[in-house]
Design a protein around this motif. Structure first.
Motif, PDB file in Angstrom:
ATOM      1  N   ASN A   1       0.836  -1.189   0.000  1.00  0.00           N
ATOM      2  CA  ASN A   1       0.000   0.000   0.000  1.00  0.00           C
ATOM      3  C   ASN A   1       0.879   1.250   0.000  1.00  0.00           C
ATOM      4  O   ASN A   1       1.962   1.258   0.603  1.00  0.00           O
ATOM      5  N   GLU A   2       0.401   2.300  -0.643  1.00  0.00           N
ATOM      6  CA  GLU A   2       1.167   3.550  -0.694  1.00  0.00           C
ATOM      7  C   GLU A   2       1.343   4.180   0.684  1.00  0.00           C
ATOM      8  O   GLU A   2       2.153   5.093   0.861  1.00  0.00           O
ATOM      9  N   ASN A   3       0.592   3.695   1.691  1.00  0.00           N
ATOM     10  CA  ASN A   3       0.706   4.215   3.054  1.00  0.00           C
ATOM     11  C   ASN A   3       1.918   3.684   3.806  1.00  0.00           C
ATOM     12  O   ASN A   3       2.205   4.149   4.911  1.00  0.00           O
ATOM     13  N   ILE A   4       2.617   2.701   3.267  1.00  0.00           N
ATOM     14  CA  ILE A   4       3.649   1.994   4.037  1.00  0.00           C
ATOM     15  C   ILE A   4       5.030   2.573   3.771  1.00  0.00           C
ATOM     16  O   ILE A   4       5.467   2.688   2.619  1.00  0.00           O
ATOM     17  N   GLY A   5       5.740   2.919   4.847  1.00  0.00           N
ATOM     18  CA  GLY A   5       7.024   3.584   4.723  1.00  0.00           C
ATOM     19  C   GLY A   5       8.060   2.820   3.929  1.00  0.00           C
ATOM     20  O   GLY A   5       8.852   3.419   3.190  1.00  0.00           O
ATOM     21  N   MET A   6       8.087   1.488   4.073  1.00  0.00           N
ATOM     22  CA  MET A   6       9.118   0.723   3.373  1.00  0.00           C
ATOM     23  C   MET A   6       8.918   0.692   1.856  1.00  0.00           C
ATOM     24  O   MET A   6       9.754   0.155   1.131  1.00  0.00           O
ATOM     25  N   LYS A   7       7.856   1.332   1.353  1.00  0.00           N
ATOM     26  CA  LYS A   7       7.674   1.425  -0.102  1.00  0.00           C
ATOM     27  C   LYS A   7       8.843   2.177  -0.738  1.00  0.00           C
ATOM     28  O   LYS A   7       9.062   2.069  -1.956  1.00  0.00           O
ATOM     29  N   ASP A   8       9.608   2.931   0.073  1.00  0.00           N
ATOM     30  CA  ASP A   8      10.797   3.625  -0.430  1.00  0.00           C
ATOM     31  C   ASP A   8      11.770   2.660  -1.096  1.00  0.00           C
ATOM     32  O   ASP A   8      12.604   3.076  -1.907  1.00  0.00           O
ATOM     33  N   LEU A   9      11.690   1.369  -0.733  1.00  0.00           N
ATOM     34  CA  LEU A   9      12.656   0.382  -1.206  1.00  0.00           C
ATOM     35  C   LEU A   9      12.238  -0.296  -2.503  1.00  0.00           C
ATOM     36  O   LEU A   9      13.048  -1.018  -3.097  1.00  0.00           O
ATOM     37  N   VAL A  10      10.993  -0.123  -2.944  1.00  0.00           N
ATOM     38  CA  VAL A  10      10.506  -0.899  -4.081  1.00  0.00           C
ATOM     39  C   VAL A  10      10.110  -0.012  -5.256  1.00  0.00           C
ATOM     40  O   VAL A  10       9.988   1.207  -5.126  1.00  0.00           O
ATOM     41  N   SER A  11       9.889  -0.655  -6.398  1.00  0.00           N
ATOM     42  CA  SER A  11       9.448   0.019  -7.614  1.00  0.00           C
ATOM     43  C   SER A  11       8.025   0.533  -7.452  1.00  0.00           C
ATOM     44  O   SER A  11       7.197  -0.070  -6.769  1.00  0.00           O
ATOM     45  N   GLU A  12       7.725   1.663  -8.111  1.00  0.00           N
ATOM     46  CA  GLU A  12       6.366   2.226  -8.070  1.00  0.00           C
ATOM     47  C   GLU A  12       5.338   1.243  -8.620  1.00  0.00           C
ATOM     48  O   GLU A  12       4.158   1.318  -8.273  1.00  0.00           O
TER      49      GLU A  12
END
Length: 433
Positions: free
Chosen positions: A378-389
């Motif tokens: 989910n776009e709400n999750i901080g660790m999304k910084d590590l993955v592709s859009e």
């Protein structure tokens, strides 16, 4: 370097990513040759309400432990019912004596729960630098997640929110029971009998300020100022994601502060080069891991399973040892042991991490990537910084419909640092400030 950490305590009395990170970091800092101590909120003395600090038994080799007897209450379940009790004053000497005894070069704070403002005032008087890691939003909000009545309130954070979110807060007596040392031994037994089936989180009627007494409103205004005053005494903010940075920027009164955005880690992370492949044409099983709770996106995952009931896909959920009513294509795998985690990831074809609250980081996603497990977040999750859009969604149902209607493929190449390397990054922040 002499480092004093403040956190919520040790496992099994306290659980969660904050506790895991703080204790792992201390253990690694000792291995790297630093002198480390840990201050945490401990026992409640029902016969003597005065606050004192007592050195307790060593739980991590090389880490000196200091326990706050009769700390401020811990609002670990969200909301505050007695705001005046969360800003009680203590004598400065309580913390001054501790700092004179250990003489830290730096203070690393992992939460504002349980700790008095006087601690920060004494650190400032003694010119000891304070670094704060953003594990949750307590202090900006009376609820550590900022989540209430089905949404995050970080963009509508006013007095009315503080008053309303506290409708479901635990009373002071119940909070004190949670700080009794043997509570962790009976916690799972209580859950077994009290929580036999999943229910959606209770939503409360939104009330107007005038529905609350003037004194109650004033007490909350004072509490808001109390925590903002503490944040002003922080030397340096370590934000573990861009999401946590944005939430803090939006809600801190003092806008001029020093910070760095640095993803966190833990001792289970092996690190190294990773290659994650997602081929939706091959996915026959989709997994959820976490609390069976609305704020974690559990209900969204179950709704997804309902909508794709006619597909040749099995959905499975891991996380809690409770009985829940689920669609026929969803299997309740319950809780797994830490030693079984790698096996679970290995057998996972696609992990969906659907948190609704603006999760400051999210170790689950990092651990999945570390095990080369395909994930959607989910776009709400901080660790999304590590993955592709391409692996990030805002609406799970719409996103999944789009990627399942064609031969969706995605590859992710990344390098994950080891926990010793992360610890060195934290030490460099200490040196910087």
């Amino acid at each position: 370097m002499r480092i004093l950490h403040y956190g919520l305590g040790y496992q099994p009395e306290r659980t969660g990513g904050l506790v895991k990170y703080a204790t792992d970091l201390m253990e690694e800092q000792v291995k790297q040759g630093h002198e480390v101590a840990y201050l945490f909120p401990g026992r409640i003395n029902i016969f003597n309400s005065s606050t004192k600090i007592k050195e307790s038994k060593m739980r991590i080799t090389g880490v000196t432990s200091f326990e706050i007897i009769n700390s401020l209450p811990l609002a670990v379940f969200g909301g505050i019912k007695n705001p005046e009790k969360f800003q009680s004053k203590v004598d400065h000497s309580i913390y001054s004596n501790l700092l004179d005894y250990f003489r830290p070069d730096v203070i690393h704070v992992h939460s504002l729960m349980g700790i008095h403002k006087e601690f920060f005032e004494v650190c400032t008087e003694k010119k000891i630098k304070i670094i704060y890691t953003s594990h949750d939003y307590f202090g900006l909000s009376p609820n550590p997640t900022f989540y209430f009545n089905g949404k995050s309130w970080d963009e509508e954070n006013d007095l009315n929110f503080w008053l309303n979110v506290s409708q479901g807060a635990l009373g002071l007596k119940k909070i004190k029971i949670l700080q009794i040392p043997f509570y962790s031994n009976i916690r799972d037994i209580i859950k077994k009998f009290k929580k036999r089936s999943f229910q959606k989180e209770k939503h409360f009627k939104t009330m107007e300020n005038d529905d609350f007494s003037i004194n109650y409103q004033e007490s909350f205004k004072e509490l808001i100022n109390y925590y903002q005053g503490i944040f002003k005494l922080v030397t340096f903010f370590h934000f573990n994601s861009n999401i946590s940075k944005k939430v803090f920027e939006r809600n801190l009164v003092e806008k001029n502060f020093n910070y760095e955005v640095l993803p966190i880690s833990n001792s289970t992370i092996s690190g190294g080069k990773k290659h994650i492949e997602l081929d939706m044409s091959k996915v026959k099983k989709i997994t959820y891991i976490g609390q069976y709770a609305e704020f974690k996106g559990f209900t969204d995952f179950v709704d997804l399973a309902k909508k794709f009931k006619d597909r040749d896909i099995t959905f499975e959920v891991y996380g809690e040892n409770i009985d829940i009513n689920l669609p026929s294509n969803v299997i309740n795998k319950r809780r797994f042991l830490p030693l079984e985690k790698k096996k679970v990831f290995k057998n996972t074809e696609l992990l969906i991490v659907p948190s609704r609250w603006k999760e400051t980081f999210g170790f689950l996603g990092l651990e999945a990537l570390d095990n080369n497990c395909p994930i959607l977040v989910n776009e709400n999750i901080g660790m999304k910084d590590l993955v592709s859009e391409k692996l990030i969604f805002s609406n799970l149902n719409i996103f999944f419909k789009n990627i399942s209607s064609n031969s969706y493929k995605e590859e992710l190449y990344l390098t994950i640092i080891t926990f010793p390397e992360h610890t060195e990054q934290i030490i460099n922040i200490y040196k910087k400030i």
